[in-house]
Motif scaffolding. Sequence first.
Motif, PDB file in Angstrom:
ATOM      1  N   SER A 190      21.131  21.169  58.934  1.00 35.58           N
ATOM      2  CA  SER A 190      19.682  21.275  59.320  1.00 35.58           C
ATOM      3  C   SER A 190      19.294  22.791  58.736  1.00 35.58           C
ATOM      4  O   SER A 190      18.232  23.051  58.700  1.00 35.58           O
ATOM      5  N   LEU A 191      20.364  23.709  58.919  1.00 34.12           N
ATOM      6  CA  LEU A 191      20.288  24.952  58.575  1.00 34.12           C
ATOM      7  C   LEU A 191      20.096  25.237  56.983  1.00 34.12           C
ATOM      8  O   LEU A 191      19.540  26.381  56.505  1.00 34.12           O
ATOM      9  N   LEU A 192      20.524  24.407  56.101  1.00 34.95           N
ATOM     10  CA  LEU A 192      20.678  24.541  54.575  1.00 34.95           C
ATOM     11  C   LEU A 192      19.341  24.730  54.214  1.00 34.95           C
ATOM     12  O   LEU A 192      18.950  25.574  53.316  1.00 34.95           O
ATOM     13  N   PRO A 193      18.303  23.760  54.380  1.00 37.35           N
ATOM     14  CA  PRO A 193      16.765  23.923  53.916  1.00 37.35           C
ATOM     15  C   PRO A 193      16.023  25.199  54.420  1.00 37.35           C
ATOM     16  O   PRO A 193      15.638  26.057  53.552  1.00 37.35           O
ATOM     17  N   ASP A 194      16.519  25.675  55.572  1.00 34.00           N
ATOM     18  CA  ASP A 194      15.990  27.047  56.217  1.00 34.00           C
ATOM     19  C   ASP A 194      16.479  28.211  55.304  1.00 34.00           C
ATOM     20  O   ASP A 194      15.746  29.112  54.668  1.00 34.00           O
ATOM     21  N   LEU A 195      17.765  28.055  54.865  1.00 33.75           N
ATOM     22  CA  LEU A 195      18.385  29.154  54.018  1.00 33.75           C
ATOM     23  C   LEU A 195      17.674  29.122  52.405  1.00 33.75           C
ATOM     24  O   LEU A 195      17.625  30.307  52.184  1.00 33.75           O
ATOM     25  N   GLU A 196      17.689  28.057  52.027  1.00 31.00           N
ATOM     26  CA  GLU A 196      17.079  27.875  50.918  1.00 31.00           C
ATOM     27  C   GLU A 196      15.599  28.820  50.784  1.00 31.00           C
ATOM     28  O   GLU A 196      15.075  29.315  49.849  1.00 31.00           O
ATOM     29  N   GLU A 197      14.670  28.232  51.744  1.00 33.38           N
ATOM     30  CA  GLU A 197      13.679  29.045  51.855  1.00 33.38           C
ATOM     31  C   GLU A 197      13.507  30.421  51.824  1.00 33.38           C
ATOM     32  O   GLU A 197      12.688  31.015  51.418  1.00 33.38           O
ATOM     33  N   GLU A 198      14.604  30.969  52.676  1.00 33.50           N
ATOM     34  CA  GLU A 198      14.468  32.434  53.134  1.00 33.50           C
ATOM     35  C   GLU A 198      15.124  32.941  51.620  1.00 33.50           C
ATOM     36  O   GLU A 198      14.466  33.764  51.246  1.00 33.50           O
ATOM     37  N   ILE A 199      15.963  32.305  50.799  1.00 35.51           N
ATOM     38  CA  ILE A 199      16.305  33.103  49.482  1.00 35.51           C
ATOM     39  C   ILE A 199      15.088  32.966  48.779  1.00 35.51           C
ATOM     40  O   ILE A 199      15.118  34.026  47.804  1.00 35.51           O
ATOM     41  N   GLU A 200      14.217  31.980  48.685  1.00 37.40           N
ATOM     42  CA  GLU A 200      13.259  31.726  47.869  1.00 37.40           C
ATOM     43  C   GLU A 200      11.998  32.772  48.146  1.00 37.40           C
ATOM     44  O   GLU A 200      11.476  33.370  47.288  1.00 37.40           O
ATOM     45  N   GLU A 201      11.986  32.895  49.353  1.00 39.61           N
ATOM     46  CA  GLU A 201      10.836  33.876  49.674  1.00 39.61           C
ATOM     47  C   GLU A 201      11.375  35.477  49.479  1.00 39.61           C
ATOM     48  O   GLU A 201      10.504  36.340  49.218  1.00 39.61           O
ATOM     49  N   GLU A 202      12.715  35.812  49.613  1.00 37.40           N
ATOM     50  CA  GLU A 202      13.199  36.890  49.101  1.00 37.40           C
ATOM     51  C   GLU A 202      12.940  37.216  47.791  1.00 37.40           C
ATOM     52  O   GLU A 202      12.531  38.302  47.251  1.00 37.40           O
ATOM     53  N   ASP A 203      13.068  35.980  46.743  1.00 33.66           N
ATOM     54  CA  ASP A 203      12.993  36.185  45.369  1.00 33.66           C
ATOM     55  C   ASP A 203      11.420  36.621  45.179  1.00 33.66           C
ATOM     56  O   ASP A 203      10.984  37.334  44.153  1.00 33.66           O
ATOM     57  N   ARG A 204      10.634  35.873  46.021  1.00 37.45           N
ATOM     58  CA  ARG A 204       9.142  36.054  45.585  1.00 37.45           C
ATOM     59  C   ARG A 204       8.750  37.360  46.086  1.00 37.45           C
ATOM     60  O   ARG A 204       8.055  38.158  45.253  1.00 37.45           O
ATOM     61  N   ILE A 205       9.355  37.956  47.190  1.00 34.54           N
ATOM     62  CA  ILE A 205       9.002  39.491  47.414  1.00 34.54           C
ATOM     63  C   ILE A 205       9.475  40.374  46.499  1.00 34.54           C
ATOM     64  O   ILE A 205       8.992  41.406  46.200  1.00 34.54           O
ATOM     65  N   ARG A 206      10.684  40.184  46.084  1.00 34.20           N
ATOM     66  CA  ARG A 206      11.342  41.190  45.103  1.00 34.20           C
ATOM     67  C   ARG A 206      10.358  41.012  43.763  1.00 34.20           C
ATOM     68  O   ARG A 206      10.163  42.264  43.018  1.00 34.20           O
ATOM     69  N   LEU A 207       9.964  39.860  43.263  1.00 37.40           N
ATOM     70  CA  LEU A 207       9.107  39.786  41.895  1.00 37.40           C
ATOM     71  C   LEU A 207       7.984  40.490  42.171  1.00 37.40           C
ATOM     72  O   LEU A 207       7.279  40.953  41.346  1.00 37.40           O
ATOM     73  N   ARG A 208       7.270  40.243  43.466  1.00 42.59           N
ATOM     74  CA  ARG A 208       6.128  40.676  43.906  1.00 42.59           C
ATOM     75  C   ARG A 208       6.135  42.364  43.650  1.00 42.59           C
ATOM     76  O   ARG A 208       5.265  43.089  43.327  1.00 42.59           O
ATOM     77  N   GLU A 209       7.112  42.782  44.224  1.00 44.16           N
ATOM     78  CA  GLU A 209       7.382  44.286  44.400  1.00 44.16           C
ATOM     79  C   GLU A 209       7.667  44.736  42.973  1.00 44.16           C
ATOM     80  O   GLU A 209       7.013  45.978  42.615  1.00 44.16           O
TER      81      GLU A 209
END
Length: 279
Positions: A8-27
């Motif tokens: 159950s933790l895997l989807p949360d980890l994927e979302e967290e990684i995607e969110e970090e990528d979005r933040i990095r690209l936005r920066e």
Amino acid sequence: MEDLGQISLLPDLEEEIEEEDRIRLREEEDLVEALLFSLGRSVSAEEIAICLNMGRDGALLAAERLRIRYEERQGGLLIKKLEDRYQMVSHPKTYDGLIRVVKSPRKPVLSDVALETLSIIAYCQPVTKVEVERIRGVKSDHAVNRLVEFGLIEEVGRLDAPGRPMLFATTEEFLNRFGVDSLKDLPALPEGVEKLLREEVTEEIKDGFGLEAEEESEEAVVNNEEAIANNEEAVANNEEAEGEGIDKEEPFTKDYFDGEDSKDEEVVKEEAKAESPET
């Protein structure tokens, strides 16, 4: 139960990684935005790469994402791409409001003569003023000077010809004023017109700057050198043939002459015996 908890933790980890990528690209986009706003001019891909501390390809991707974001937003500003450079500009829809404040727009008003001259330079660049005059059939000093003052053309070098005439080409300001991202986006000329312009330019280079005579002179020098080389080769072949002919003849050695001398002595003795009274 523990296994189900880990799954159950895997989807949360994927979302967290995607969110970090979005933040990095936005920066990255924010940095490009700040750079364009601060410089107030077109910025090269190399300058964006230095700002982002990354390679050129990654910098172009960041700038392109920012451009698309501005275009989709349709706000008061746009990110415009000029060849491989980017610049922050006002949206055309804001022009009426801006002009009421500015009062005197900086956009130059071009005469028919200036437009004609600019068109020739745009399609034949880099080109000299003499070549432009050859195509137009009249002097173009004033038109060329005005275009330089307006920042639509600039000197990009000198022609390798007598007098070293200046070569002119269009600028980024030209792309901005005429609403094109690249020279490749210029309207296509009618069939045969572009070829005619190129022929006129080539003819002027040959006639006006004497390059044709220079080419003929160089060709004559080459032909002369070839003739000299052929002549030297013929002389060498002749000497070689003469040398081979001498080797085929009998050698003129000392024995040869000694044999001739001994033969003469025997003849003299025989003649002496014949004349002797004893015989």
